[in-house]
Scaffold this motif. Structure first.
Motif: not given
Length: 205
Positions: A86-87, A93-97
């Motif tokens: 989870s980001s 701030e960033e997208v999850p991966t």
């Protein structure tokens, strides 16, 4: 497979240890122009020429077995622990991966004769029975039970190429403490990913 350079695992010892610890893989070949996969044990070993091989067997009733021939090129996929990242665990701030470990092995098939198959089955069973409270041996089984072996074919895969990925948030080392802490509060796979991340910077934990 596609592996960004920062996630490529070039540690040959680590890769071999991974293959031995995660030997239940996926054997993939092509049947009538379509990919076909079977989930089976694929054990890392060496042959008489001291070449690295994977050893396995497959049911004759499986259509894939009828398309395994000497010289056939196959792909074997091995998966390790994986987890959603989870980001919300990041500083910025960033997208999850997704973090994961996997190895792809490309190789050439050699079909075993009956003696080679039986020897491989004995080795396989003896290896995994070591952890049993009351280990069994194929050598103690009746001829009637052992007739089931006629329903399988054994094979060796001479290894031509290995591609290994270890994606463990290497690009976000400053976020590792929070990511690891969050993973350790979840299930077995997430905890295993946390342990692998700790190995990247053991002095920090």
């Amino acid at each position: 497979m596609f592996i960004p350079e920062k996630y490529k695992n070039n540690d040959q010892k680590d890769i071999r240890n991974f293959l031995k610890s995660n030997s239940f893989g996926i054997l993939i070949n092509t049947i009538n122009g379509k990919p076909w996969g079977t989930h089976i044990p694929l054990e890392l070993s060496t042959n008489s020429a001291n070449e690295e091989i994977l050893v396995g067997h497959i049911a004759k009733a499986n259509l894939q077995s009828k398309n395994l021939v000497n010289g056939d090129q196959v792909l074997c996929i091995f998966n390790g622990p994986h987890s959603y990242i989870s980001s919300s665990w990041y500083r910025d701030e960033e997208v999850p991966t997704w973090n994961y470990i996997a190895v792809h092995v490309y190789g050439t098939v050699k079909i075993q004769n009956n003696d080679e198959l039986l020897a491989a089955l004995n080795t396989l069973v003896d290896t995994y029975e070591k952890a049993s409270e009351h280990p069994i041996s194929l050598k103690d089984m009746s001829p009637r039970t052992m007739r089931q072996i006629t329903g399988i074919i054994g094979f060796e895969i001479t290894i031509d190429d290995i591609q290994a990925v270890k994606k463990l948030s290497q690009n976000r080392t400053h976020d590792h403490p929070k990511i690891i802490s969050a993973l350790e509060k979840q299930g077995p796979s997430e905890k295993a990913v946390a342990e692998e991340m700790k190995k990247q910077s053991p002095n920090d934990y």
